[in-house]
Scaffold this active site. Structure first.
Site, PDB file in Angstrom:
ATOM      1  CD  GLU A 224      -3.447  -8.081 -48.834  1.00 40.58           C
ATOM      2  OE1 GLU A 224      -4.000  -8.890 -48.048  1.00 40.58           O
ATOM      3  OE2 GLU A 224      -3.965  -6.983 -49.160  1.00 40.58           O
TER       4      GLU A 224
ATOM      5  CG  HIS B 274      -4.449  -9.320 -43.809  1.00 48.33           C
ATOM      6  ND1 HIS B 274      -5.309  -9.017 -42.780  1.00 48.33           N
ATOM      7  CD2 HIS B 274      -4.618  -8.337 -44.740  1.00 48.33           C
ATOM      8  CE1 HIS B 274      -5.967  -7.886 -43.064  1.00 48.33           C
ATOM      9  NE2 HIS B 274      -5.563  -7.450 -44.247  1.00 48.33           N
TER      10      HIS B 274
END
Lengths: 497, 497
Positions: B263, B266
């Site tokens: 994550e 991202h």
């Protein structure tokens, strides 16, 4: 008729959707949002807010309100109440020229950081010019909106419909007569409370205590959550999603304990609103004062009572452990009702709290009614603290700069804190005619108390006017005597005064 | 020209405000919102969503797009890119008849609970009729939107512009040729990895590890936060407020470790978008595949590399303690690259992951292109698992019912996971010509790697097309050979195969 009302209902749902988005942005900002991201989010929040305001004050809204008002008693009780409440909001906002609202919102965008800096550096003159401008706008708003009697009435009415300077002067004067001498005798009493066991408690343990208390007082965790924020508050998205926050201080476990119970009082009120009001603009507490009466009821009338401690002392002691283990209900009761004059409102005890409010009420009244010289306000503040609480702030940071309200443009809001406690005492007195409060609370049956509150207060949301509500629940309008009697009995009991 | 563009900009800001509100509702729902409150919030989210959709597909929007497109190269590069991206969205949504969208959204409101129940009770026939309907709508959407070549291309293009069945067939066929025999030799290898030290770790300790890793890989915590949710994800409100989540399992500390790094990939992408794109519709990753390439780059290329472990093994060992203390970089490296065929995609390792995707790709292609008998799908699924992974699901809950995507109406989405990893390998190969990856990562200078990614990928947001972006960064279009070479080298190295 049905088609037009259906249209209005859709319009209101759209407004409510925007309001929910704004509430969520605000919740998010106070809980988890990265602070540094605020400036980039702000314009978008502003746009949604502008759309919501546009819907509230549009000619379309006026048309709907005219229509429902024209129906008179052909409209359902719910529609009549919706129109009554929205008309108040519509008028309050519509009468102010848009350019004035725009100017004020620009001022508001800068006021809070200036106040924060002034408080941090103990520099009242830094904030004074901004405060002067804010006061100027309040006066222009009142001028535009009109007023009956005292100009301050218009602002008081925003938070407690029908409240006036006349009523509040009488209220505070009665309070002053009782509380100031009572506080003096408490301070001089030889029977001071024993707080020696109040050791620091780690936050994980305090979180366990929160869960226990929420369950104990009846917060419905299926339809709500507890989070953490700098200052505790309650917010909601209708009765099926009510959120409270607290703030933990390792060295002050009772602080979070009572803020959790306080916010539970707000939350349980919202959770108990009748299902038939769900999704309507009436799915809210009646007003600020009534809301504070419910949080105050849970925090003080229940949470700071001896019967409550008789029920929870053992469990609280075993959750907190250490010096708390085995502390008796009586010792907990006395310690959690320790009364001492202090400078800071948010840390005040139940006895001195309304004195803090009285200072702010008197200053606001002054600001709104006369051409007050803002440079004189700190002195006025300090003099009153000395007169009412017997102590004088050492500086403006712990004096006039302590509260966020004025820098946020909130005037007329403070009295509702004191009124809330007064309503709570009056409600308690009425409730005592119907049920045995001490027996219920000491046996842990707080649901018995909640059922009474639901039937008499909570269930109605904004359906009744606050005046109808309090008369319906207690048989009379607000009367300070219950509050003063309650304080006298409680603190004379504890301090043997 | 300026006035018209200013108008369009205001229009887009309003749309963005509504989108932010929707994103926030979704974030809230996945993190803290009381689940039981969802039905009462849903209609309001629906209203905001409808307004946003209305703005996206209105004649006003079309007028603005026509205007900017008419300007040709007189429009700035940014305006051209905005028009290009919005035109794609406008067309995708506008060509579908509104009644079809409404019917589909009604179906969607019930599909997920049915799928959940079917998965829980291992009852594929319960879900089959709903799946059949969903497939039917996908076909009607494609019919309405039109397609080039294979009908599935229209859906693939939504997540990766220009992607086609032709290209993907070639991609997966090359992958299959390499990975299937490679996996076979890994399974049969005598050099299995040593995972004996992977003991359970309490969640508070795992939270400390998350903070360490976020800091290590360069997540900017001033402009972002980490929360917890059932499934990890990243969301954002522009580059100054990017949020990631993880999910902790006591018995699988590496699971959260790698989802946090994933994550972060991202998030760092979003945080690095150029300032000149902030506040525009270009403040986003180029598309799903490119986004997955960045999360995959951080998770696998960096996080599962030996140089990374050479840098962090000591600190990770001392944070996790117990059996982890003193574990060597080489042992961590091998353990975190353990490859084993398994039934569940979300638990798959780097080697087998794309095989899971290949199964889904082939089934989706089948569903979209032919009158597939939905009752045959579980068998097709199981046969492919046996063929590619050498294992056969014991039931449909661990077979065709495992993913949420189809019940949520997502078709064409799965391939981007595999494509992301392929892009990541290709990017790594290009990067290696400019810098010494191993030296930077093993010395903890991940900023050196990030700077390259920012300059070649992150900074552009949606300004370039994905094709321009990948050619600009690597000198060629997507080429599976880097991915297969990377997997071969890595897993032959670890398993001595």
């Amino acid at each position: 008729m049905e088609a037009k009302l259906q249209e209005f209902e859709n319009y209101l749902k759209k407004m409510r959707a925007l309001q929910m988005a704004l509430t969520l942005f605000s919740w998010d900002m106070s809980t988890v949002a990265p602070r540094a991201g605020a400036p980039s989010r702000a314009p978008y929040i502003g746009l949604i807010s502008a759309e919501q305001f546009e819907m509230l004050t549009s000619p379309v809204m006026e048309g709907y309100l005219d229509y429902v008002e024209g129906l008179g008693s052909d409209a359902s009780e719910i529609w009549q109440a919706i129109a009554r409440n929205l008309r108040r909001e519509y008028d309050a906002n519509k009468k102010i020229p848009p350019n004035l609202i725009l100017e004020f919102s620009e001022l508001m965008a800068t006021a809070q950081p200036i106040w924060e800096k002034a408080k941090e550096t103990n520099d009242y003159p830094l904030f004074a010019p901004t405060l002067e401008k804010i006061i100027g706008y309040q006066k222009r708003f009142i001028e535009a909106r009109g007023y009956d009697g005292h100009p301050y009435n218009t602002l008081l009415d925003d938070y407690d419909q029908g409240m006036t300077v006349e009523k509040l002067d009488a209220f505070f004067s009665e309070l002053k007569e009782t509380v100031v001498p009572l506080l003096k005798s408490v301070v001089e009493s030889k029977a001071q409370t024993d707080t020696s066991f109040l050791a620091p408690v780690d936050i994980a343990t305090q979180q366990k205590l929160s869960a226990f208390l929420m369950d104990k007082v009846g917060f419905n965790s299926t339809y709500g959550i507890l989070s953490e924020s700098a200052h505790p508050f309650t917010t909601g998205f209708g009765k099926y999603d009510v959120r409270i926050t607290t703030h933990y201080y390792e060295d002050k476990p009772l602080s979070s304990m009572y803020s959790v119970i306080h916010e539970c009082g707000h939350a349980i009120y919202e959770q108990n609103i009748s299902d038939e009001l769900a999704g309507t603009p009436l799915e809210n507490g009646a007003n600020m004062s009534i809301h504070e009466s419910q949080s105050g009821f849970y925090e003080n009338i229940i949470g700071r009572s001896l019967p409550f401690w008789q029920n929870v002392a053992g469990e609280v002691g075993s959750i907190l452990g250490g010096s708390y283990a085995g502390v008796s209900a009586e010792r907990f009761y006395a310690a959690s009702n320790t009364a001492r004059p202090g400078m800071i409102r948010t840390e005040a005890d139940e006895l001195t709290y309304s004195l803090h409010i009285m200072v702010r009420y008197e200053l606001e009244k002054e600001m709104i009614s006369s051409d007050v010289d803002v440079s004189k306000l700190p002195g006025m503040w300090n003099d009153r603290y000395e007169e009412y609480l017997g102590i004088r702030p050492a500086n403006d940071a712990e004096g006039i700069l302590q509260d966020v309200h004025w820098s946020g443009g909130s005037f007329g809001y403070f009295p509702s804190y004191a009124l809330g406690n007064a309503y709570a005492s009056q409600i308690k007195a009425a409730m005592a005619k119907d049920l045995d409060f001490d027996a219920l609370v000491s046996s842990g049956d707080i649901a018995g108390v909640e059922n009474w509150l639901r039937a008499k207060i909570h269930g109605f949301g904004m359906l009744k006017t606050p005046e109808e509500l309090i008369v319906g629940a207690t048989g009379e309008s607000l009367n300070a005597k219950y509050y003063t009697a309650y304080l006298k009995e409680k603190f004379e009991g504890i301090y043997g005064a």
